[in-house]
Design a protein around this motif. Structure first.
Motif, PDB file in Angstrom:
ATOM      1  N   THR A   3       0.850  -1.187   0.000  1.00 20.67           N
ATOM      2  CA  THR A   3       0.000   0.000   0.000  1.00 20.67           C
ATOM      3  C   THR A   3       0.883   1.234   0.000  1.00 20.67           C
ATOM      4  OG1 THR A   3      -1.312  -1.311   1.494  1.00 20.67           O
ATOM      5  CG2 THR A   3      -2.039   0.927   1.114  1.00 20.67           C
ATOM      6  N   THR A   4       0.488   2.187  -0.805  1.00 18.94           N
ATOM      7  CA  THR A   4       1.347   3.364  -0.907  1.00 18.94           C
ATOM      8  C   THR A   4       0.598   4.594  -0.430  1.00 18.94           C
ATOM      9  OG1 THR A   4       0.640   3.526  -3.170  1.00 18.94           O
ATOM     10  CG2 THR A   4       2.768   2.504  -2.775  1.00 18.94           C
ATOM     11  N   LEU A   5      -0.101   4.420   0.687  1.00 20.60           N
ATOM     12  CA  LEU A   5      -0.902   5.526   1.205  1.00 20.60           C
ATOM     13  C   LEU A   5      -0.043   6.766   1.442  1.00 20.60           C
ATOM     14  CD1 LEU A   5      -3.215   3.732   3.772  1.00 20.60           C
ATOM     15  CD2 LEU A   5      -3.645   4.285   1.394  1.00 20.60           C
ATOM     16  N   VAL A   8       1.128   8.657  -1.725  1.00 18.57           N
ATOM     17  CA  VAL A   8       0.071   9.389  -2.413  1.00 18.57           C
ATOM     18  C   VAL A   8      -0.297  10.650  -1.640  1.00 18.57           C
ATOM     19  CG1 VAL A   8      -2.331   9.313  -3.140  1.00 18.57           C
ATOM     20  CG2 VAL A   8      -0.832   7.387  -3.590  1.00 18.57           C
ATOM     21  N   GLU A  11       2.088  13.460  -2.160  1.00 18.23           N
ATOM     22  CA  GLU A  11       2.244  14.049  -3.484  1.00 18.23           C
ATOM     23  C   GLU A  11       1.670  15.450  -3.596  1.00 18.23           C
ATOM     24  OE1 GLU A  11       2.400  10.085  -6.279  1.00 18.23           O
ATOM     25  OE2 GLU A  11       0.633  11.350  -6.280  1.00 18.23           O
ATOM     26  N   GLU A  12       0.463  15.606  -3.056  1.00 20.21           N
ATOM     27  CA  GLU A  12      -0.142  16.935  -3.133  1.00 20.21           C
ATOM     28  C   GLU A  12      -0.520  17.352  -1.735  1.00 20.21           C
ATOM     29  OE1 GLU A  12      -3.390  17.368  -6.054  1.00 20.21           O
ATOM     30  OE2 GLU A  12      -2.543  15.535  -6.895  1.00 20.21           O
ATOM     31  N   SER A  14      -2.988  18.798   0.081  1.00 15.82           N
ATOM     32  CA  SER A  14      -4.325  19.285  -0.185  1.00 15.82           C
ATOM     33  C   SER A  14      -5.280  18.969   0.958  1.00 15.82           C
ATOM     34  CB  SER A  14      -4.842  18.634  -1.462  1.00 15.82           C
ATOM     35  OG  SER A  14      -4.549  17.248  -1.391  1.00 15.82           O
ATOM     36  N   GLY A  15      -4.733  18.643   2.109  1.00 12.44           N
ATOM     37  CA  GLY A  15      -5.601  18.374   3.239  1.00 12.44           C
ATOM     38  C   GLY A  15      -6.125  16.963   3.276  1.00 12.44           C
ATOM     39  N   LEU A  16      -5.505  16.069   2.502  1.00 16.68           N
ATOM     40  CA  LEU A  16      -5.944  14.678   2.532  1.00 16.68           C
ATOM     41  C   LEU A  16      -5.470  14.033   3.824  1.00 16.68           C
ATOM     42  CD1 LEU A  16      -7.179  12.209   1.085  1.00 16.68           C
ATOM     43  CD2 LEU A  16      -4.913  11.737   0.205  1.00 16.68           C
ATOM     44  N   LYS A  17      -6.423  13.423   4.538  1.00 18.81           N
ATOM     45  CA  LYS A  17      -6.067  12.745   5.775  1.00 18.81           C
ATOM     46  C   LYS A  17      -6.348  11.266   5.617  1.00 18.81           C
ATOM     47  CE  LYS A  17      -8.430  15.741   8.125  1.00 18.81           C
ATOM     48  NZ  LYS A  17      -9.311  16.224   9.170  1.00 18.81           N
ATOM     49  N   VAL A  18      -5.331  10.449   5.857  1.00 22.29           N
ATOM     50  CA  VAL A  18      -5.531   9.009   5.797  1.00 22.29           C
ATOM     51  C   VAL A  18      -5.474   8.502   7.226  1.00 22.29           C
ATOM     52  CG1 VAL A  18      -4.634   6.850   4.919  1.00 22.29           C
ATOM     53  CG2 VAL A  18      -4.488   8.904   3.535  1.00 22.29           C
TER      54      VAL A  18
ATOM     55  N   ARG B 207     -11.557   5.691   6.329  1.00 22.10           N
ATOM     56  CA  ARG B 207     -10.202   5.396   5.896  1.00 22.10           C
ATOM     57  C   ARG B 207      -9.481   6.659   5.446  1.00 22.10           C
ATOM     58  NH1 ARG B 207      -9.062   0.027   4.440  1.00 22.10           N
ATOM     59  NH2 ARG B 207      -7.128   0.782   3.561  1.00 22.10           N
ATOM     60  N   ASP B 209     -10.116  11.078   4.319  1.00 21.67           N
ATOM     61  CA  ASP B 209     -10.993  12.238   4.275  1.00 21.67           C
ATOM     62  C   ASP B 209     -10.177  13.364   3.653  1.00 21.67           C
ATOM     63  OD1 ASP B 209     -12.693  14.280   4.730  1.00 21.67           O
ATOM     64  OD2 ASP B 209     -12.603  14.216   6.912  1.00 21.67           O
ATOM     65  N   GLY B 210     -10.719  14.001   2.621  1.00 21.93           N
ATOM     66  CA  GLY B 210      -9.938  15.059   2.008  1.00 21.93           C
ATOM     67  C   GLY B 210     -10.544  15.474   0.692  1.00 21.93           C
ATOM     68  N   PRO B 211      -9.759  16.130  -0.164  1.00 24.63           N
ATOM     69  CA  PRO B 211     -10.276  16.543  -1.467  1.00 24.63           C
ATOM     70  C   PRO B 211     -10.775  15.331  -2.248  1.00 24.63           C
ATOM     71  CG  PRO B 211      -8.154  17.538  -1.037  1.00 24.63           C
ATOM     72  CD  PRO B 211      -8.388  16.558   0.057  1.00 24.63           C
TER      73      PRO B 211
END
Lengths: 313, 371
Positions: A3-5, A8, A11-12, A14-18, B207, B209-211
């Protein structure tokens, strides 16, 4: 493939939360648990605000009920007449059964059926009002009380139509037994009947959501209760119909009226309309106490079980 | 017949309670007015339950939900429609239940009928409507309620392509007017087209949350990984090695050549076709290529050179299948399955205008000129 969470999300920016789901506790803390505490005052206000939904639902059911029926609304006239016919045949086999005294049996029974019909119709329709409206309940969170209440309204509509056969019956007997002036007490009797009707409708409709057994029980119990209440008069000495007296002991009679307020309502309604007597206060007050008790019980249970309605119905 | 009930009663008296399952856990969500929010995940991951809780028709077991304003729900659009009533009566009924007064419904009535395209059928009973008409009516009523919060659950899957596009346009119009949108769908391109942000739910957990685009691409990868794990059955053709490489065996680049090398083993000689497809993880490829020949029994090696990779930057899966033509008596085959996954480097896909669905991003080299 790994898994390459991380790559990813890097990379940007942008406020992505995993999220790492293993960090989430299995059970929420006790302080977070939801406790359903129905606020009666708030519920009542909400109900007042969305009053129109009740009428809309009642209108829908009335329209849908008589649509595509050849006789249409005429069924509202026919159904009580058929019940009357049934009771007349049933009681005709019993020798000397004349609970109404000098008043003809058909007239005496129909008057009772009219008062009962309002109650019975509301319970009969209200029983499944939540279960059969699952689809609507999933749409919007308007007060759930609207479903059983709309059935009460529908029953009131049918009962209004069912008064026409009563007038015809009076005419058939050539007004030898005309409605008495004491009929003007009827609104009082109605006021005793309504809380009982609402309470029982709330109770049955909400309990049935989790306990479908009632779907079998109610259709058996209601005609039984009808036979007892409509055909068995409460004996009150001054009213001359002791022949078929149901309960003669005065204390038991009052207790019975608390348990079954419809008995008090029917007895008073008939005696006033047909015989011209005023209210038998001790029975009526007992009935009113029982009636209000049922309303409180029914509404509290309804609000308590409300949480389940959308999921379980 | 009653033994079950008696047994259950006995267990209940001994303190046994039905086991329960948390459908949603640890959800922390705040959505500002006027934003669009997508919720994705496989079936049973809790998406619809979350919507029901926002709609306040279901109560959470723990925690609280606050929704400010009128909530309109587009959940199973057909289910609220009463089949015995006419279209007109249904509009009033539905509108009233959703919280509009009679006069408010009257003001929007013509718009609703126009949008649903039911024309003369307004006064016909809904049970005589075609499926499409009923769904259009349901959608139109809900879409013209102008709620403060609109919940949309998997409704665009029904209806024809033109109506779908119309619905998407209506949704983006409603959003432009300031409605907050919650959008649940398995149709990832529409989620990307409609939503600003998204949440990925998997087995009751959040799992990611985001754009929306980032969350959707994470989700796509996971779907691909799942598929790789599940296809292992032996059907007569075994894959031994699959390699995907860029020019001179290096990185894979947009617009450059790609080499695929497959080493496989077949139990019997077969005449058939080997299909290859590249997808974003799902079983639906962006494009498919095919090589038909007779393959010998035993081990063989198949090499394919794509001269130019028409894909933007991202993570992709190579899928493949090998089948004999219909009617032949060869039983060996290779079912459609993911063979390998690879990262492509190059320009980032261009985002489509709001409300426009892009099915799959494709990289097309362009030259523009403005004079």
């Amino acid at each position: 493939m790994s898994t390459t969470l991380e790559t990813v999300s890097d990379e940007e920016d942008s406020g992505l939360k995993v999220f790492d789901v293993s960090l989430v506790p299995d059970e929420p803390g006790d302080e977070a648990m939801y406790r359903h505490r129905p606020d009666m005052w708030h519920s009542a206000r909400e109900l007042m605000r969305r009053w129109d939904v009740m009428f809309t639902l009642a209108e829908r059911d009335i329209r849908a009920q008589y649509k595509q029926a050849v006789l249409g609304v005429a069924w509202a006239l026919l159904v009580p007449l058929v019940s009357l016919f049934m009771l007349v045949i049933l009681a005709g086999h019993v020798q000397g059964f004349s609970p109404g005294g000098h008043v003809p049996f058909a007239l005496w029974t129909y008057t009772g059926l009219l008062a009962w019909g309002l109650f019975g119709g509301a319970i009969g329709g209200g029983t499944n009002s939540l279960v059969s409206n699952k689809a609507l309940m999933a749409k919007s969170h308007f007060p759930r009380e609207c479903f059983p209440l709309s059935q009460v309204l529908e029953s009131a509509f049918s009962s209004l139509i069912a008064t026409i056969p009563l007038l015809i019956l009076f005419a058939v007997y050539k007004f030898q037994y005309p409605p008495q002036l004491a009929s003007l007490w009827s609104p009082l009797y109605l006021a005793v009947e309504i809380p009982f009707m609402l309470g029982l409708t709330f109770l049955v409709s909400s309990v049935i959501v989790t306990m479908r057994d009632l779907q079998q029980i109610v259709p058996i119990m209601m005609p039984l209760l009808m036979l007892i209440t409509v055909l068995k008069p409460l004996a009150v000495e001054k009213h001359h119909h002791l022949t078929a007296a149901f309960i003669t002991d005065p204390v038991l009679r009052v207790l019975y009226c608390v348990a079954n307020p419809m008995a008090a309502v029917l007895s008073n309604f008939r005696d006033s309309v047909l015989l011209g007597f005023g209210p038998q206060w001790e029975l009526l007050i007992a009935g009113a106490v029982g009636s209000v008790g049922y309303l409180v019980l029914g509404y509290v249970v309804f609000k308590r079980l409300e949480v389940n309605f959308a999921d379980l119905s | 017949m009653f033994q079950d009930q008696i047994l259950l009663l006995g267990r209940w008296l001994r303190g046994y309670r039905r086991p329960y399952r948390w459908v949603l856990r640890d959800i922390n969500l705040h959505v500002d007015p006027g934003k669009t929010y997508g919720i994705i995940g496989v079936n049973g991951s809790g998406k619809s339950t979350l919507l029901k809780m926002i709609c306040q028709t279901t109560f959470p077991s723990a925690g609280s939900v606050t929704a400010v304003g009128r909530v309109g729900a587009l959940l199973e659009v057909r289910s609220g429609i009463h089949p015995d009533l006419s279209g007109r009566q249904n509009v009033y009924l539905y509108g009233n239940i959703m919280g509009m007064s009679r006069s408010e419904v009257t003001a929007r009535f013509d718009d609703i009928i126009d949008f649903a395209e039911i024309g003369d059928a307004v006064d016909r009973q809904v049970k005589f409507y075609s499926t499409g008409m009923a769904i259009r009516l349901g959608f139109a009523i809900a879409a013209f309620l102008e709620p403060d919060i609109l919940l949309v659950d998997e409704v665009l899957a029904v209806g024809d392509a033109r109506f779908q596009q119309k619905c998407l346009e209506r949704i983006s119009q409603v959003v432009t007017n300031g409605t907050t949108l919650f959008y649940v769908s398995h149709d990832l391109p529409t989620v990307e087209a409609v939503c600003d942000r998204a949440m990925w739910l998997a087995d009751s957990y959040v799992r990611a949350d985001g754009p929306a685009r980032d969350v959707v691409s994470l989700y796509r990868q996971s779907v691909g990984e799942q598929a790789e794990l599940t296809t292992t059955q032996d059907t007569g053709v075994r894959l031994l090695k699959v390699e995907v490489t860029g020019p001179d065996g290096g990185q894979i680049l947009s617009g450059e050549e790609v080499n695929v090398r497959i080493v496989a083993e077949s139990e019997e000689p077969m005449f058939g076709a080997f299909h290859l497809g590249i997808s974003q993880g799902t079983a639906m490829p962006v494009f498919v290529i095919r090589y038909a020949s007779s393959f010998p029994s035993g081990q063989f090696e198949l090499r394919c050179r794509m001269q130019s990779l028409p894909l933007p930057k991202g993570r992709y899966s190579l899928w493949g299948a090998m089948r004999a033509p219909r009617g032949s008596d060869v039983t060996a085959s290779l079912p459609w399955q993911p063979l390998a996954s690879f990262d492509a480097y190059g320009p980032v896909a261009i985002k489509a205008p709001n409300g426009v669905m892009v099915l799959t991003p494709v990289h097309v080299p362009t030259e523009w000129e403005l004079t």
